[in-house]
Structures are given as structure tokens and as C-alpha cells.
Motif scaffolding. Structure first.
Motif, PDB file in Angstrom:
ATOM      1  N   GLY A  63     -22.107 -63.177 -42.887  1.00  0.00           N
ATOM      2  CA  GLY A  63     -22.570 -61.822 -43.117  1.00  0.00           C
ATOM      3  C   GLY A  63     -21.632 -60.959 -43.930  1.00  0.00           C
ATOM      4  N   HIS A  64     -21.412 -61.316 -45.183  1.00  0.00           N
ATOM      5  CA  HIS A  64     -20.659 -60.483 -46.117  1.00  0.00           C
ATOM      6  C   HIS A  64     -21.537 -60.196 -47.328  1.00  0.00           C
ATOM      7  CE1 HIS A  64     -16.435 -61.696 -44.457  1.00  0.00           C
ATOM      8  NE2 HIS A  64     -17.013 -60.739 -43.748  1.00  0.00           N
ATOM      9  N   SER A  65     -21.401 -58.992 -47.862  1.00  0.00           N
ATOM     10  CA  SER A  65     -22.348 -58.533 -48.874  1.00  0.00           C
ATOM     11  C   SER A  65     -22.264 -59.296 -50.187  1.00  0.00           C
ATOM     12  CB  SER A  65     -22.137 -57.036 -49.145  1.00  0.00           C
ATOM     13  OG  SER A  65     -20.816 -56.791 -49.610  1.00  0.00           O
ATOM     14  N   GLU A  90     -24.063 -57.413 -37.849  1.00  0.00           N
ATOM     15  CA  GLU A  90     -23.261 -56.187 -37.925  1.00  0.00           C
ATOM     16  C   GLU A  90     -22.234 -56.240 -39.055  1.00  0.00           C
ATOM     17  OE1 GLU A  90     -20.387 -53.349 -35.133  1.00  0.00           O
ATOM     18  OE2 GLU A  90     -21.631 -54.910 -34.223  1.00  0.00           O
ATOM     19  N   PRO A  91     -21.477 -57.346 -39.234  1.00  0.00           N
ATOM     20  CA  PRO A  91     -20.571 -57.405 -40.388  1.00  0.00           C
ATOM     21  C   PRO A  91     -21.291 -57.245 -41.723  1.00  0.00           C
ATOM     22  CG  PRO A  91     -19.960 -59.079 -38.797  1.00  0.00           C
ATOM     23  CD  PRO A  91     -21.252 -58.477 -38.311  1.00  0.00           C
ATOM     24  N   LEU A  92     -22.502 -57.781 -41.830  1.00  0.00           N
ATOM     25  CA  LEU A  92     -23.241 -57.620 -43.081  1.00  0.00           C
ATOM     26  C   LEU A  92     -23.613 -56.165 -43.310  1.00  0.00           C
ATOM     27  CD1 LEU A  92     -24.578 -58.686 -45.595  1.00  0.00           C
ATOM     28  CD2 LEU A  92     -26.584 -59.317 -44.223  1.00  0.00           C
ATOM     29  N   ALA A  93     -24.048 -55.481 -42.264  1.00  0.00           N
ATOM     30  CA  ALA A  93     -24.378 -54.064 -42.400  1.00  0.00           C
ATOM     31  C   ALA A  93     -23.147 -53.260 -42.798  1.00  0.00           C
ATOM     32  CB  ALA A  93     -24.966 -53.539 -41.093  1.00  0.00           C
ATOM     33  N   GLN A  94     -21.998 -53.607 -42.225  1.00  0.00           N
ATOM     34  CA  GLN A  94     -20.757 -52.889 -42.531  1.00  0.00           C
ATOM     35  C   GLN A  94     -20.308 -53.123 -43.965  1.00  0.00           C
ATOM     36  OE1 GLN A  94     -18.103 -54.372 -39.525  1.00  0.00           O
ATOM     37  NE2 GLN A  94     -18.830 -52.947 -37.955  1.00  0.00           N
ATOM     38  N   SER A  96     -22.111 -54.245 -46.557  1.00  0.00           N
ATOM     39  CA  SER A  96     -23.095 -53.959 -47.598  1.00  0.00           C
ATOM     40  C   SER A  96     -23.313 -52.468 -47.802  1.00  0.00           C
ATOM     41  CB  SER A  96     -24.434 -54.625 -47.271  1.00  0.00           C
ATOM     42  OG  SER A  96     -25.020 -54.030 -46.127  1.00  0.00           O
ATOM     43  N   GLY A  97     -23.145 -51.677 -46.723  1.00  0.00           N
ATOM     44  CA  GLY A  97     -23.385 -50.249 -46.821  1.00  0.00           C
ATOM     45  C   GLY A  97     -24.849 -49.885 -47.037  1.00  0.00           C
ATOM     46  N   ARG A  98     -25.749 -50.797 -46.699  1.00  0.00           N
ATOM     47  CA  ARG A  98     -27.177 -50.515 -46.842  1.00  0.00           C
ATOM     48  C   ARG A  98     -27.901 -50.968 -45.573  1.00  0.00           C
ATOM     49  NH1 ARG A  98     -26.463 -55.505 -49.427  1.00  0.00           N
ATOM     50  NH2 ARG A  98     -28.243 -56.927 -49.213  1.00  0.00           N
ATOM     51  N   PRO A  99     -29.104 -50.473 -45.328  1.00  0.00           N
ATOM     52  CA  PRO A  99     -29.799 -50.836 -44.089  1.00  0.00           C
ATOM     53  C   PRO A  99     -30.075 -52.336 -44.015  1.00  0.00           C
ATOM     54  CG  PRO A  99     -30.817 -48.917 -45.109  1.00  0.00           C
ATOM     55  CD  PRO A  99     -29.863 -49.477 -46.122  1.00  0.00           C
ATOM     56  N   ILE A 100     -29.714 -52.922 -42.902  1.00  0.00           N
ATOM     57  CA  ILE A 100     -29.944 -54.344 -42.662  1.00  0.00           C
ATOM     58  C   ILE A 100     -30.690 -54.463 -41.333  1.00  0.00           C
ATOM     59  CG2 ILE A 100     -28.887 -56.586 -42.233  1.00  0.00           C
ATOM     60  CD1 ILE A 100     -28.475 -55.659 -45.090  1.00  0.00           C
ATOM     61  N   SER A 101     -31.859 -55.074 -41.350  1.00  0.00           N
ATOM     62  CA  SER A 101     -32.652 -55.199 -40.126  1.00  0.00           C
ATOM     63  C   SER A 101     -32.417 -56.565 -39.480  1.00  0.00           C
ATOM     64  CB  SER A 101     -34.145 -55.045 -40.440  1.00  0.00           C
ATOM     65  OG  SER A 101     -34.917 -55.351 -39.295  1.00  0.00           O
TER      66      SER A 101
END
Length: 251
Positions: A63-65, A90-94, A96-101
Motif C-alpha cells: 500500500g504505497h502510492s 491505511e498506509p495507501l491512504a496516507q 496517496s493523499g486521496r480517498p481510498i475505499s
């Protein structure tokens, strides 16, 4: 750019100015799997569709952007099955800085069968808690994302596992690929190590970990700022592993 690796395997490379990143398309007889989705590149789904008309799933190694970037939404909109470990949402959301569902993602099966091509899904907790690699045992191909690095390697992140946990996971991976002496590692940042990576690279990463855990590595603390975090880290290298960053207080 898209380059063929061998029949039915393509490397997608985004020439990012700071850190070029790679993703891979693997095509079987009845379906295909895209491994990662690059960072800022758009039109990845269209390029996949140019290469195959088969049903396509997307597997996110971690989960990295830079591995689940702008093109992730292209696969969501196309209705594809998207695999990612729940621990990395959660790491991807952090990053990426964009909404992740979380609803976008499906847990991984043990094996992804593409028809004539079977990919074993193996966990390698370390770089992130949900890092996965994919083994095509028949062709001795190992798609690794950032799970074992690509010559450089970050293990100092706040959501990385302790180094001893990663070392244990790495030993398990090496046991799973033992005997595949012609193993070819297809990593997430191939530019970091211009020579092809194979089983020897796993030995080098393992030796670097052992040197740290047994007190034989350099003991100089360094500091980096990543977003709003200040991270203390040290570095170690061995052989084809140029530099692994790790948290000396999280061993």
C-alpha cells in the motif's frame, strides 16, 4: 513505456524523475493479472486492453502510492477484481493523499490461476505489514514489488515491521524458492540495480539483515523527513544490496 519480458509477460515502466517505478502484466490462457499500477501514469488500463482482451484483475503488492497510483481508479472503474492486503489500506491512504475505499479490495487467494500460469501469493511482511510477492514457479519468475527491495530498500518507515520479523519472513521466502537456481526477480524499481536480480540477491539481503541483528553493521544514526514525520534510521549494504535503511530502535 511497455516492454515484453517474455511471452505473456510485460513490464510497464513509469520514468518518474525521482524514482522510476515498474509494474507487470502477466497473461494466461483465460485471464490476466496486472501487478501494481504505477504512480502518476494515466491510461494504464487502456494499454492493458491493447495487449489483451481477457478478463483482468489487479494485484497491489503493497500500500504505497507509487505502486497504486492514479491508474488504480481506472481498474476500479473498469470493474476489475483488485487484490490488496487489508493491512495496507491505511498506509495507501496516507501515502496517496486521496480517498481510498477499503471496499475496492479483495483479500488474496493462495494461488491466482490465469490458465496455464499459476502465481503463488506469498506474504513477506517487512517493508509494509501487507507486502506480497508472486511466484510463477513453472517459469522461475518472482514479482516482488518492494518486498525485498530492488538494490535499495526502505525498512525505516513507521508502518514497517521490525527487522527481525522481516528476516524471518525472508527466510520463509527463500525456503519456498529453494531449488529455483535460475530464479529471476522482477522488482518494483528495476533502475536501482541494473544487473538482473536472482536468488543471490535474496542471500545478500539476508546477510545484511543478519549483520544488523548480530551487531556487525555501522552504528551511525541518520535522520530524514518524510511528509510530517522525522525518521531516525541507519543503513546497511551487502553485495548486490546497495543500501537498506532500517530503524535501529525497531529490531
Amino acid at each position: 513505456t511497455v516492454q515484453p519480458v517474455m511471452r505473456g509477460v510485460y513490464r510497464f515502466c513509469e520514468d518518474h524523475p525521482e524514482a522510476p517505478v515498474d509494474a507487470y502484466l502477466v497473461i494466461g490462457s483465460h485471464s490476466a493479472l496486472m501487478i501494481d499500477a504505477l504512480e502518476n501514469a494515466a491510461g494504464v488500463w487502456d494499454e492493458v486492453r491493447r495487449l489483451t482482451a481477457l478478463p483482468v484483475a489487479l494485484a497491489i503488492t503493497h500500500g504505497h502510492s507509487d505502486h497504486a497510483g492514479a491508474a488504480l481508479e481506472e481498474f476500479v472503474q473498469a470493474g476489475c477484481t483488485i487484490y490488496m492486503d487489508p493491512a495496507d489500506v491505511e498506509p495507501l491512504a496516507q501515502t496517496s493523499g486521496r480517498p481510498i475505499s477499503p471496499e475496492w479490495f479483495t483479500p488474496f487467494p493462495d494461488i491466482i490461476d490465469l490458465g496455464g500460469v499459476q502465481l503463488e501469493v506469498l506474504s513477506v511482511v517487512g517493508h509494509t505489514m501487507g507486502s506480497k510477492v508472486f511466484l510463477d514457479r513453472e517459469r522461475a519468475l518472482l514479482f516482488t514489488g518492494d518486498a525485498v527491495g530492488s538494490g535499495d530498500f526502505w525498512m525505516q518507515l513507521s508502518h514497517s515491521a521490525p527487522l527481525s520479523v522481516f528476516a524471518s519472513e525472508l527466510r520463509r521466502l527463500m525456503e519456498r524458492v529453494a531449488g529455483l537456481h535460475d530464479l529471476a526477480i522482477l522488482p518494483g524499481h528495476a533502475y536501482q540495480q541494473p544487473r538482473p536480480l536472482g536468488f543471490f540477491y535474496l542471500w545478500d539481503v539476508q546477510t545484511a539483515c543478519r549483520n544488523v541483528l548480530e551487531g556487525r553493521a555501522d552504528a551511525t544514526d541518520l535522520v530524514m523527513t518524510l511528509g510530517d514525520e522525522t525518521l531516525t534510521y541507519r543503513t546497511v549494504g551487502h553485495g548486490s544490496l546497495g543500501c537498506m535503511c532500517y530503524n535501529p530502535y525497531k529490531l
